[in-house]
Design a protein around this motif. Sequence first.
Motif, short mmCIF file in Angstrom:
data_model
loop_
_atom_site.label_atom_id
_atom_site.label_comp_id
_atom_site.label_asym_id
_atom_site.label_seq_id
_atom_site.Cartn_x
_atom_site.Cartn_y
_atom_site.Cartn_z
N CYS A 1 116.73 54.37 62.98
CA CYS A 1 115.02 54.35 63.29
C CYS A 1 114.72 54.75 61.65
O CYS A 1 114.59 55.76 60.91
N TYR B 1 113.95 50.66 66.08
CA TYR B 1 115.12 51.34 66.29
C TYR B 1 116.35 49.70 66.41
O TYR B 1 116.45 48.74 66.47
N SER C 1 119.70 58.16 64.45
CA SER C 1 118.86 58.15 65.82
C SER C 1 119.48 57.71 66.96
O SER C 1 120.73 57.59 67.48
N SER D 1 117.87 54.68 70.40
CA SER D 1 116.65 53.97 71.05
C SER D 1 116.00 54.87 71.82
O SER D 1 114.34 55.31 71.53
N CYS E 1 114.38 57.55 68.56
CA CYS E 1 113.20 56.77 67.78
C CYS E 1 112.47 56.37 68.84
O CYS E 1 110.84 56.70 68.00
#
Length: 130
Positions: free
Chosen positions: A33, A52, A102, A104, A107
Motif C-alpha cells: 500500500c 493498494y 498491507s 485492501s 490500506c
Amino acid sequence: QVQLVESGGGSVQTGGSLRLSCAASANTFSSTCMGWFRQAPGKEREGVAAVYFGGVNTYYADSVRGRFTISHDIAQNTVSLQMNSLKPEDTAMYYCAADFHSGSWLCASSLHHPPSFPYWGQGTQVTVSS
C-alpha cells in the motif's frame, strides 16, 4: 533501509496541474500500500490518496476526489499522483508513504491514520498561488 524519494513538486497558479512521483528502493508486491499525505504549516498531516497494489484499489480524501489521480507501477516500484485543478488550499509539503505488508481494508483505513505507514519520504513542496 527502505528509501522513498519524491519528485515533481513546484509552484503553479490556481487551476494548474502537477504530477508527483515516488520511487521506492525496495521491491513492491501485491501486498503493498502506498499513499500520499500532505502537511501545511500549522496543520496536521492529512491523507490525500492511497493505492493498494493487490487489487489496484484506490482511495482518496474528499477534498481531492475528482481532481487527483493516484497510480502505481509495480515493476518500477513507483507511485504517482496527478494533481489537476489545483487550488491554493492544496499548498503543502507532500509526502510519499509505504507499507509493504498491507491489505485492501488496511490500506483504506491507513489513509486516515498516517502512523500506519512505516516508511516515509522526505517530502516535496507544492505551492498553488491565486
